[in-house]
Design an enzyme around this catalytic site. Sequence first.
Site, PDB file in Angstrom:
ATOM      1  N   ASP A  76       0.849  -1.187   0.000  1.00 16.47           N
ATOM      2  CA  ASP A  76       0.000   0.000   0.000  1.00 16.47           C
ATOM      3  C   ASP A  76       0.888   1.241   0.000  1.00 16.47           C
ATOM      4  OD1 ASP A  76      -2.335   1.480   0.117  1.00 16.47           O
ATOM      5  OD2 ASP A  76      -2.585   1.271   2.280  1.00 16.47           O
ATOM      6  N   GLU A 105       2.474   4.792  -4.265  1.00 19.48           N
ATOM      7  CA  GLU A 105       2.469   5.676  -5.442  1.00 19.48           C
ATOM      8  C   GLU A 105       3.841   6.318  -5.719  1.00 19.48           C
ATOM      9  OE1 GLU A 105      -1.194   4.532  -4.131  1.00 19.48           O
ATOM     10  OE2 GLU A 105       0.127   5.804  -2.944  1.00 19.48           O
ATOM     11  N   ASP A 117      -9.164   3.642  -1.833  1.00 17.15           N
ATOM     12  CA  ASP A 117      -9.920   4.088  -0.659  1.00 17.15           C
ATOM     13  C   ASP A 117     -11.242   4.721  -1.087  1.00 17.15           C
ATOM     14  OD1 ASP A 117      -7.766   3.181   0.742  1.00 17.15           O
ATOM     15  OD2 ASP A 117      -6.939   5.157   1.186  1.00 17.15           O
TER      16      ASP A 117
END
Length: 721
Positions: A351, A354, A437
Amino acid sequence: MTTSSRYYLFLIFLLVFASVKAKNIPIRQSGLIGHSIAEFIPEGFDASLVPSLMLQKEPVIKKALPAGWHIVPEFSFNEGKASAVVHLQGDISLYGGGEVTGPLLRNGQTIKLWNTDNGAYGTDGGKRLYQTHPWVLGVRKDGTAFGILFDSYWKAGLKTDSKAIAFNTEGALFRVFVIDRKSPQEVVKGLAELTGTIEMPPRWSLGYQQCRFSYASEQQVKEIADTFREKQIPCDAIWMDIDYMEGFRVFTFNKTNFPNPKRLNNYLHAKGFHSVFMIDPGVKADSTYAVYRSGSAKDIWVKDVGGREYHGKVWPGDCAFPDFTMPDCRDWWAGLYKQFMATGVDGVWNDMNEPAVNDEALPKDQRLGTMPYTNQHRGGGSLPAGPHLLYHNAYGRLMVQATRQGVMAANPGKRPFILTRANLLGGQRFAATWTGDNLADERFMKVSVPMCITLGLSGQPFSGPDIGGFLGNTSPDLWAKWLGFGVFLPFARGHACAGTNNKEPWAFGGAVEETSRIAISRRYRLLPLFYTLFYNAHKTGLPVMQPSFFADPKDLSLRDEEQTFLLGSNLLVVPSFAKEPKLPAGKWEKISLVDGEQSDPYQAKLLLKSGAIIPAGNIIQNTGEKSLETLTLFVNPDSRGNATGELYWDSGEGWEFNKGNFSRLKFRAKKSGSKTILHVVAHEGSYPINEQVAHLKVIVLKDGKEYSETGSLKQGVLVQM
């Protein structure tokens, strides 16, 4: 040449081109690299400056373009920024772009390709999300199709309108690949020829999974697992978010709440569960922390423009970030998994990759949400040194490559399961994904269908949303509606954010608990179908979840249908929220899998295509139980009384299937007077499936009625109608 020298030559290259201010760039070379797959290379393209991480191997031009080839990109380079445009002729339906919000039909849409941590990201299109897929699928009126892959992961914009497809980057010149074939299915297969397919997943990863940010202790995880089994609600995996760590330090376990991870994993395994643990890329900059010390000793952190170790704030505070462009860094990261997986961890969740950075302390006009664009990646092997502006969209992709390498080395006899938030086109070779999310809102529930369809059309067949919505409180009605069809998405996981209400299937009262039990049991009954579809995705690249227009690409009325979807090519899923959906023409028959589903308003309708046979198994509590003890075949004969279908099965784990230890059965049903005869007409592989199937049940569907009979795989079944 040193990596730093290559980096500065790269910058000089951009400055030279910027000063020239060239506009139209001619094509240096073009030709076919495969069946109806063309490569276009512009003048000035330098593979060492724009290396491909999307392609599974470097292509070779084999022959000239055929006469009449008319899909040709036009390249330009202005002020240091490369672009390509493909002009369109006629009425074209456009799809693709990977992880996008908004409609399934992408005509008139613009997206920014810049991987971004964007919670509650909206549903109306145009939002920056977590992944980059510079890919467009076009379908003509006659059902023929083409696909365009822009082979660049620089920060970019992708615009798809009725006259042209435009891809505008902030970086160097790149190649374009064009696939032109007879159907959209064949084009998606062509994309897989370029970028690869998913590896065959472990069967447990296709079961229902439960997560929360966070289950706070070993004891709470055990209680969640126990409740699933006590309530007879099937489930295969429990997920651990960041609170299992010691101070959010990756590859550690909290000494108070998770003091003995091996004991916890043994407990879960004994009850038929698997465990998945989160690992983020940010490593706490703490000289007493072994992971940080070992990374520093190997000098593998991303550097700022002045060559200093870059620190950005994430969950643990100030963090260093592995420079995954460096082979030594990927090897180091992979090595961290050996001890971690030895505790019995089954799957890994990457997670915040990015990478996300909390820079809210900066003035608004300076906030990037990630590391500075000028940070340095040193590269190595086939990857050049370059700025973060080049490698940002590839960061998550390189991370999951290293993660998969480590998980494979730790457990070479098992199939890895890795889930990632950030990725790049082609990254399906390393990890599954979820849609980030999302919000507990009906709009997010509805948009999860076109989002997952689009990911499948963009090469990623293994995806799904956080069922029920991650952010915000979920109502019983929303949970029931979402789960009623969410169980038929490729990846099925319920999830909840800290501070929101409980979102386990029993958390919404007795009536919704029963709805949840029925819905999840339906998924498990269809496990043989799911497993077969994942095998086909692994072999061909065809998505597990397909748009309804795949049933008839010439039917223009289906082109914008985004409420319903197909599982494979034969089973149509109609969610309970669907209003006046456009259904494919033909004789589709409703199938029933679990007692009580027909009277439950939240369950999705399942319609079987004319001429199709699909397999189903038993209701089981986890994939370790015997799914095929009774193999059921649902048959919907066509107008001539014929139908075909298949089943793929193996041990569900390991790699023996690559050596032929699998079973792939092909079934055929034929009409004989008032009877239907079903036989196994082909059997490939050496897996002893006859030992698995104790009973064979055939259900023939006709005009809303069911006609059934039992028999055996060897002898076939004769159904009286």
